[in-house]
Design a protein around this motif. Structure first.
Motif, PDB file in Angstrom:
ATOM      1  N   SER B   3       0.837  -1.195   0.000  1.00 47.95           N
ATOM      2  CA  SER B   3       0.000   0.000   0.000  1.00 47.95           C
ATOM      3  C   SER B   3       0.866   1.236   0.000  1.00 47.95           C
ATOM      4  O   SER B   3       0.534   2.244  -0.606  1.00 47.95           O
ATOM      5  N   ARG B   4       2.036   1.136   0.705  1.00 46.36           N
ATOM      6  CA  ARG B   4       2.890   2.308   0.754  1.00 46.36           C
ATOM      7  C   ARG B   4       3.381   2.663  -0.640  1.00 46.36           C
ATOM      8  O   ARG B   4       3.362   3.809  -1.050  1.00 46.36           O
ATOM      9  N   LEU B   7       0.580   4.004  -2.602  1.00 44.83           N
ATOM     10  CA  LEU B   7       0.239   5.350  -2.190  1.00 44.83           C
ATOM     11  C   LEU B   7       1.255   6.349  -2.693  1.00 44.83           C
ATOM     12  O   LEU B   7       0.936   7.486  -2.958  1.00 44.83           O
ATOM     13  N   ARG B   8       2.520   5.868  -2.789  1.00 46.04           N
ATOM     14  CA  ARG B   8       3.527   6.803  -3.265  1.00 46.04           C
ATOM     15  C   ARG B   8       3.531   6.897  -4.773  1.00 46.04           C
ATOM     16  O   ARG B   8       3.749   7.956  -5.332  1.00 46.04           O
ATOM     17  N   PRO B  11      -0.050   8.800  -6.751  1.00 49.38           N
ATOM     18  CA  PRO B  11      -0.165  10.243  -7.000  1.00 49.38           C
ATOM     19  C   PRO B  11       0.829  10.726  -8.048  1.00 49.38           C
ATOM     20  O   PRO B  11       0.492  11.563  -8.885  1.00 49.38           O
ATOM     21  N   VAL B  23      -8.743  10.291 -13.129  1.00 46.29           N
ATOM     22  CA  VAL B  23      -9.854   9.818 -12.304  1.00 46.29           C
ATOM     23  C   VAL B  23     -10.148   8.366 -12.611  1.00 46.29           C
ATOM     24  O   VAL B  23     -10.422   7.578 -11.713  1.00 46.29           O
ATOM     25  N   VAL B  25      -8.021   6.103 -13.955  1.00 42.99           N
ATOM     26  CA  VAL B  25      -6.909   5.185 -13.638  1.00 42.99           C
ATOM     27  C   VAL B  25      -6.918   4.854 -12.159  1.00 42.99           C
ATOM     28  O   VAL B  25      -6.596   3.752 -11.753  1.00 42.99           O
ATOM     29  N   LEU B  26      -7.297   5.806 -11.338  1.00 45.37           N
ATOM     30  CA  LEU B  26      -7.293   5.590  -9.888  1.00 45.37           C
ATOM     31  C   LEU B  26      -8.136   4.376  -9.535  1.00 45.37           C
ATOM     32  O   LEU B  26      -7.798   3.600  -8.671  1.00 45.37           O
ATOM     33  N   ARG B  30      -6.935   0.651  -7.162  1.00 47.03           N
ATOM     34  CA  ARG B  30      -7.445   0.340  -5.829  1.00 47.03           C
ATOM     35  C   ARG B  30      -7.373  -1.138  -5.471  1.00 47.03           C
ATOM     36  O   ARG B  30      -6.908  -1.494  -4.417  1.00 47.03           O
TER      37      ARG B  30
END
Lengths: 88, 252
Positions: B3-4, B7-8, B11, B23, B25-26, B30
């Motif tokens: 997840s780290r 998360l990095r 963005p 929007v 691709v996000l 997940r």
């Protein structure tokens, strides 16, 4: 081309200001959801500042500073009586 | 842990794409948190944690304000906030403030003086832990390697089973042969014994017949010598003896 994501799944920093109310209403407020959100927040903080090879001072000092601020806020009604002036 | 990274990475990847695509691709990034396979090759720990300035405020805050207010923006914000809190007495100065000031001074002095030593010590502990884990991993790999080689050797050994079977076959053939010959010998001995018995029986019978006949003849002869014949023969013998003695006397 990927499909446009629902408002429910966007992150907070990507939500437009006008959509904030709806976004907040769509969040998961069940106990399981709240617990999941707390766990996620904890894991984010933990993995960013503590679960590293050379962890620094900032990891715990931010937690302590937050605790200091929170405890000051909780005891403010008691500290209020030590004020030097009545009107500000 | 992944997840780290997500998360990095997410963005940064998203900032590179144009907004309408970001929007969408996000949404596909997940599900990476939740599948089981995300745990398999564990990514290594990052070297340093998130940057924190003055030990209290994360660097992201300064970066967030930098485009609009420059470098001094957050400090001006901090000063203004402090003055506001003091002037409106939202932060009240009392005996606790003095205590806090003394404590903070001592703490900061201690950190500045002993910080690097403690950090080095903690790093050493961590290094030992990592080294021991690595040693265990290497040892496990080594044992598995030797196990693989042993297995290959066993497989090579198993190829020689044809020789083993040949030797065993030879052994069994020899045993059978020996057994056969033993039995042959036994048969021969038994048959010889029986034949010998028959031969001995015949010999014995003949011998007994012979003896018996001789005895019977002698007995009959002796019986047939009547007393008269005996007297006559004795007289004749005496006459003969006398004649002989006379001739012997004359010779002398």
């Amino acid at each position: 081309l990927p499909v446009a994501v629902l408002l429910k799944d966007t992150k907070l920093m990507d939500v437009k200001l006008g959509q904030l109310g709806t976004w907040l209403a769509m969040r998961d407020f069940t106990p399981g959801g709240i617990l999941g959100a707390m766990r996620r927040g904890y894991m984010r903080y933990y993995n960013k500042y503590i679960n590293v090879r050379k962890g620094g001072l900032g990891g715990i000092s931010m937690v302590l500073a937050g605790y200091i601020v929170l405890s000051y806020m909780w005891s403010y009604s008691h500290v209020k009586h030590d004020r030097r002036r009545k009107y500000h | 842990m992944l997840s780290r990274l997500v998360l990095r990475a997410a963005p940064a990847a998203l900032r590179a794409l144009p907004p309408p695509v970001a929007v969408g691709v996000l949404h596909t990034t997940r599900p990476l948190h939740t599948t089981q396979q995300s745990l398999a090759p564990v990514p290594p720990l990052p070297e340093k944690g998130g940057e924190v300035r003055h030990g209290l405020i994360p660097e992201e805050f300064f970066q967030f304000l930098y485009p609009k207010t420059g470098v001094t923006g957050p400090y001006m914000l901090g000063t203004g906030l402090l003055l506001y809190l003091l002037s409106k007495e939202i932060y009240v100065i009392n005996h606790e403030t003095a205590a806090a000031a003394c404590i903070l001074t001592v703490i900061i002095y201690g950190i500045k003086k002993f910080g690097p030593d403690v950090a080095a010590f903690a790093d050493k502990l961590n290094e030992e832990k990592v080294a021991s884990a690595l040693a265990m991993k290497n040892e496990a790999i080594q044992t598995l390697q030797t196990a693989i080689e042993e297995e290959k050797k066993e497989q090579w050994r198993a190829e020689g089973r044809s020789y083993l079977f040949d030797a065993k076959r030879n052994n069994i053939a020899m045993l059978l042969e020996t057994n056969y010959r033993e039995r042959l010998l036994m048969v021969y001995n038994e048959v010889k014994k029986r034949l010998d018995y028959q031969v001995a029986m015949q010999n014995l019978k003949r011998q007994k017949e012979q003896d018996h006949m001789i005895q019977w003849v002698e007995k009959n002869v002796v019986q047939s010598i009547t007393p008269q014949q005996q007297k006559e023969s004795i007289a004749k013998c005496i006459l003969d003896l006398k004649a002989l003695s006379k001739s012997a006397h004359a010779a002398v």
